[in-house]
Scaffold this motif. Structure first.
Motif, PDB file in Angstrom:
ATOM      1  N   ARG A  80       0.901  -1.343   0.060  1.00 34.86           N
ATOM      2  CA  ARG A  80      -0.028  -0.140   0.118  1.00 34.86           C
ATOM      3  C   ARG A  80       0.825   1.342  -0.091  1.00 34.86           C
ATOM      4  O   ARG A  80       2.208   1.226   0.446  1.00 34.86           O
ATOM      5  CB  ARG A  80      -0.875   0.062   1.118  1.00 34.86           C
ATOM      6  N   ALA A  81       0.389   2.280  -0.448  1.00 38.88           N
ATOM      7  CA  ALA A  81       1.109   3.654  -0.301  1.00 38.88           C
ATOM      8  C   ALA A  81       1.266   4.058   1.150  1.00 38.88           C
ATOM      9  O   ALA A  81       0.346   4.269   1.891  1.00 38.88           O
ATOM     10  CB  ALA A  81       0.366   4.714  -1.209  1.00 38.88           C
TER      11      ALA A  81
ATOM     12  N   ARG B 221       5.343  16.568   1.702  1.00 36.57           N
ATOM     13  CA  ARG B 221       4.043  16.688   1.226  1.00 36.57           C
ATOM     14  C   ARG B 221       3.587  16.220   0.043  1.00 36.57           C
ATOM     15  O   ARG B 221       4.143  16.557  -1.038  1.00 36.57           O
ATOM     16  CB  ARG B 221       3.913  18.312   1.242  1.00 36.57           C
ATOM     17  N   GLY B 222       2.414  15.614  -0.017  1.00 39.44           N
ATOM     18  CA  GLY B 222       1.867  14.910  -1.506  1.00 39.44           C
ATOM     19  C   GLY B 222       2.636  13.910  -2.009  1.00 39.44           C
ATOM     20  O   GLY B 222       2.573  13.473  -2.904  1.00 39.44           O
ATOM     21  N   THR B 223       3.762  13.070  -0.964  1.00 42.04           N
ATOM     22  CA  THR B 223       4.381  12.157  -1.739  1.00 42.04           C
ATOM     23  C   THR B 223       4.258  10.857  -0.598  1.00 42.04           C
ATOM     24  O   THR B 223       3.758  10.858   0.362  1.00 42.04           O
ATOM     25  CB  THR B 223       5.974  12.410  -1.388  1.00 42.04           C
ATOM     26  N   SER B 224       4.571   9.772  -1.457  1.00 42.98           N
ATOM     27  CA  SER B 224       4.187   8.459  -0.620  1.00 42.98           C
ATOM     28  C   SER B 224       5.055   7.471  -1.178  1.00 42.98           C
ATOM     29  O   SER B 224       6.001   7.698  -2.226  1.00 42.98           O
ATOM     30  CB  SER B 224       2.942   7.919  -0.645  1.00 42.98           C
TER      31      SER B 224
ATOM     32  N   VAL C  54       5.212   3.159  -1.797  1.00 43.68           N
ATOM     33  CA  VAL C  54       4.738   1.789  -1.981  1.00 43.68           C
ATOM     34  C   VAL C  54       5.370   0.805  -1.282  1.00 43.68           C
ATOM     35  O   VAL C  54       6.584   0.329  -1.541  1.00 43.68           O
ATOM     36  CB  VAL C  54       4.168   1.322  -3.291  1.00 43.68           C
ATOM     37  N   GLY C  55       4.612   0.193  -0.196  1.00 45.34           N
ATOM     38  CA  GLY C  55       5.386  -0.757   0.712  1.00 45.34           C
ATOM     39  C   GLY C  55       4.682  -1.144   1.876  1.00 45.34           C
ATOM     40  O   GLY C  55       3.318  -1.299   1.913  1.00 45.34           O
ATOM     41  N   TYR C  56       5.175  -1.202   3.172  1.00 50.22           N
ATOM     42  CA  TYR C  56       4.663  -1.863   4.180  1.00 50.22           C
ATOM     43  C   TYR C  56       5.083  -0.938   5.458  1.00 50.22           C
ATOM     44  O   TYR C  56       6.337  -0.046   5.465  1.00 50.22           O
ATOM     45  CB  TYR C  56       4.994  -3.332   4.482  1.00 50.22           C
ATOM     46  N   ASN C  57       4.328  -0.983   6.584  1.00 53.58           N
ATOM     47  CA  ASN C  57       4.605  -0.199   7.569  1.00 53.58           C
ATOM     48  C   ASN C  57       5.128  -1.144   8.924  1.00 53.58           C
ATOM     49  O   ASN C  57       4.470  -2.149   9.293  1.00 53.58           O
ATOM     50  CB  ASN C  57       3.225   0.574   8.225  1.00 53.58           C
ATOM     51  N   LEU C  58       6.273  -1.001   9.210  1.00 53.49           N
ATOM     52  CA  LEU C  58       7.051  -1.764   9.983  1.00 53.49           C
ATOM     53  C   LEU C  58       6.755  -1.127  11.395  1.00 53.49           C
ATOM     54  O   LEU C  58       7.371   0.194  11.580  1.00 53.49           O
ATOM     55  CB  LEU C  58       8.405  -2.067   9.788  1.00 53.49           C
TER      56      LEU C  58
END
Length: 252
Positions: free
Chosen positions: A9-10, A16-19, A21-25
């Motif tokens: 997921r993003a 600001r306004g950036t992301s 795609v990956g995972y949240n550890l």
């Protein structure tokens, strides 16, 4: 939508306004030895709502009845802070500055002082915003306050663009206010957080390289993350105890 990993997921980032795609550890790290005592890998794009669950995991892993949990403002959520208080966890989380009024040069909510005995808010002009009604929004019970003297106030334009300035208060706001007072008395808390949790994250990212996780799908990436953390903790134990004492501790 990730075309290579259906579970990725993003994730929100500092820009600001950036992301990315990956995972949240998620990781809970003890302040004394920098060991990762609990972790979780999620595909939720932010940290809100994770404080109490990670604190509970850390408490269980460390076998303690009480715990101080220091986190950055991305973890701020009133309900979470209240949950922590109920399970013996003292939270230290700064409130993010999200006031649109403050950004436009008008008074923000922190400029209004709540007087518990009178159940009113005192505004910068010295007027009392009295309780008007209670509502429920997104499962939260909120009390609304405003004054009838706003339209004749000399500070009106510095306060609101409407007829009167309204302030809303969560029914358990006192829990958050108590935490903010703790933070005021503990100015070193955020420095401790940076020195504690950023250390293992920086180390793990250096080991993993620029692309970080190599696996795909939540189940596999969770396994990969757990192996990295196991290796990290082993290396920390070697640094803390030495090889022979660590082996002896494992054998016992």
């Amino acid at each position: 939508v990730s075309l290579t990993d259906p579970d990725a997921r993003a994730m929100t980032s500092a820009g600001r306004g950036t992301s990315i795609v990956g995972y949240n550890l998620q990781a809970a790290v003890d302040a004394e030895h920098h060991l990762i005592v609990a972790h979780e890998l999620l595909n939720i794009g932010n940290d809100r709502g994770q404080l109490s669950s990670m604190a509970a995991k850390a408490k269980a892993a460390m076998g303690v009845d009480t715990l101080d949990a220091i986190a950055d403002k991305g973890y701020f959520k009133g309900e979470d802070i209240r949950t922590c208080e109920g399970m013996g966890v003292t939270a230290f989380v700064p409130r993010p500055l999200t006031s649109g009024a403050k950004a436009k040069g008008r008074f923000g909510k922190p400029d209004f002082v709540y007087l518990e005995q009178e159940n009113v808010y005192r505004c910068p002009a010295g007027e009392d915003l009295i309780y008007r009604y209670t509502s429920v929004e997104d499962g939260l019970t909120l009390h609304s306050y405003w004054s009838s003297n706003c339209q004749t106030c000399a500070l009106h334009d510095q306060c609101t663009t409407g007829k009167e300035r309204r302030v809303r208060r969560w029914e358990h706001e006192a829990v958050v206010e108590a935490m903010e007072r703790r933070l005021d008395r503990t100015p070193e808390a955020m420095r401790i957080r940076r020195q504690t949790v950023e250390h293992p994250f920086g180390t793990l990212k250096a080991w993993m390289g620029s692309t970080h996780f190599q696996m795909k799908t939540l189940k596999n990436v969770r396994t990969e993350a757990s192996l990295h953390i196991l290796a990290y903790n082993f290396k920390r134990l070697v640094a803390i105890l030495g090889v022979r004492p660590m082996i002896a501790a494992i054998q016992t």
